[in-house]
Scaffold this motif. Structure first.
Motif, mmCIF file in Angstrom:
data_model
loop_
_atom_site.group_PDB
_atom_site.id
_atom_site.type_symbol
_atom_site.label_atom_id
_atom_site.label_comp_id
_atom_site.label_asym_id
_atom_site.label_seq_id
_atom_site.Cartn_x
_atom_site.Cartn_y
_atom_site.Cartn_z
ATOM 1 N N PRO A 89 14.689 -43.935 81.049
ATOM 2 C CA PRO A 89 14.657 -42.739 80.196
ATOM 3 C C PRO A 89 13.289 -42.560 79.544
ATOM 4 O O PRO A 89 12.811 -41.434 79.381
ATOM 5 N N THR A 90 12.681 -43.680 79.203
ATOM 6 C CA THR A 90 11.374 -43.619 78.548
ATOM 7 C C THR A 90 10.309 -43.013 79.448
ATOM 8 O O THR A 90 9.603 -42.078 79.061
ATOM 9 N N THR A 91 10.201 -43.551 80.649
ATOM 10 C CA THR A 91 9.163 -43.055 81.537
ATOM 11 C C THR A 91 9.361 -41.569 81.852
ATOM 12 O O THR A 91 8.391 -40.803 81.885
ATOM 13 N N GLU A 92 10.602 -41.178 82.047
ATOM 14 C CA GLU A 92 10.861 -39.769 82.331
ATOM 15 C C GLU A 92 10.513 -38.878 81.147
ATOM 16 O O GLU A 92 9.905 -37.819 81.304
ATOM 17 N N ALA A 93 10.897 -39.327 79.972
ATOM 18 C CA ALA A 93 10.635 -38.524 78.774
ATOM 19 C C ALA A 93 9.138 -38.323 78.573
ATOM 20 O O ALA A 93 8.682 -37.222 78.269
ATOM 21 N N VAL A 94 8.383 -39.385 78.763
ATOM 22 C CA VAL A 94 6.928 -39.287 78.571
ATOM 23 C C VAL A 94 6.328 -38.312 79.573
ATOM 24 O O VAL A 94 5.539 -37.427 79.222
ATOM 25 N N ASN A 140 -0.363 -46.456 80.192
ATOM 26 C CA ASN A 140 -1.327 -47.243 80.951
ATOM 27 C C ASN A 140 -0.837 -47.541 82.367
ATOM 28 O O ASN A 140 -1.621 -47.600 83.307
ATOM 29 N N ARG A 141 0.478 -47.721 82.497
ATOM 30 C CA ARG A 141 1.026 -47.939 83.825
ATOM 31 C C ARG A 141 0.815 -46.717 84.707
ATOM 32 O O ARG A 141 0.381 -46.830 85.851
#
Lengths: 124, 124
Positions: free
Chosen positions: A7-12, A46-47
């Motif tokens: 969810p985090t990566t998508e939200a960002v 950063n990823r």
DNA sequence: TAATTATTGCAACAATATCGCATTACATGA
DNA sequence: TCATGTAATGCGATATTGTTGCAATAATTA
């Protein structure tokens, strides 16, 4: 190391897609719907940079700004462009123009960091 | 507010003249003969910037670098140039070339911050 | 469904830069 | 040369940005 969808990566990513501009960790955290830890946001950003999905610029306010790589080539050798930072609406946008410079042969340029600062179209 | 001549101001200027490059507060403090407080160095540097004697660049390491204004015009409208930061010898030099960019009319550019990073002549 | 391991949160930490305030010392005029 | 106004300094505290170690969590896959 395979990446995972969270969810985090998508939200960002969604926030960055939505604004279409370069954003700081702070700005992202404010605009995001869910609550994400500061360190995590940095790690996600950063990823994405490592993967060539985002690129990073440091403005003269000494802060890092992250933006989607649109015309950026995934084969590393990305086309370096100018960035414009508006001191009024506090946004940074990627400008279409390419950065041209001449430099002696022996010099090896590995990164280009160009930011123009002022007031943008709407704020002038 | 009239400026005063002090051992500190002279020492800072001398270091910058000697190296001829853009230096960080840290680098200046290390190269200087006398002992000067960190905050004072920053204040001296910023004062010189206000007076148009120095100019400041922020590199993508998020640090401020200060250099003598040589070809910089004192009449504010200074000619913006590229800077080159060598990651090996950790110095920043002002490059001769002028920064050219095109930007829509309404945009007003007040500052230009351009730093190329890589390895310089000697370190390549 | 279980197992592997990437991801996350938390707290601590590092580094850069600024600020308030009391003290010092430069520069000017008498 | 000395007194004086005030710019400059040192010190400590503080703000901000960004990273890291470690234990806990959760995404993938077999």
């Amino acid at each position: 190391m395979k990446r995972r969808n969270t969810p985090t990566t998508e939200a960002v990513l969604n926030v960055l897609k939505k604004t279409g501009k370069a954003m700081s960790q702070d700005a992202i955290e404010q605009k995001i719907e869910i609550e994400i830890n500061r360190a995590t946001i940095y790690r996600v950003l950063n990823r994405f940079c490592e993967d060539g999905i985002l690129h990073k610029v440091v403005a003269e306010d000494s802060k890092q700004y992250f933006a989607l790589c649109l015309e950026c080539d995934k084969n590393q050798e990305s086309i370096h462009h100018f960035h414009f930072r508006c001191i009024k609406c506090e946004t940074i946008e990627c400008l279409p123009g390419e950065v041209n410079f001449s430099i002696p042969d022996k010099y090896k340029v590995k990164n280009v960091n160009c930011v123009l600062t002022g007031t943008c179209d709407e704020c002038s």
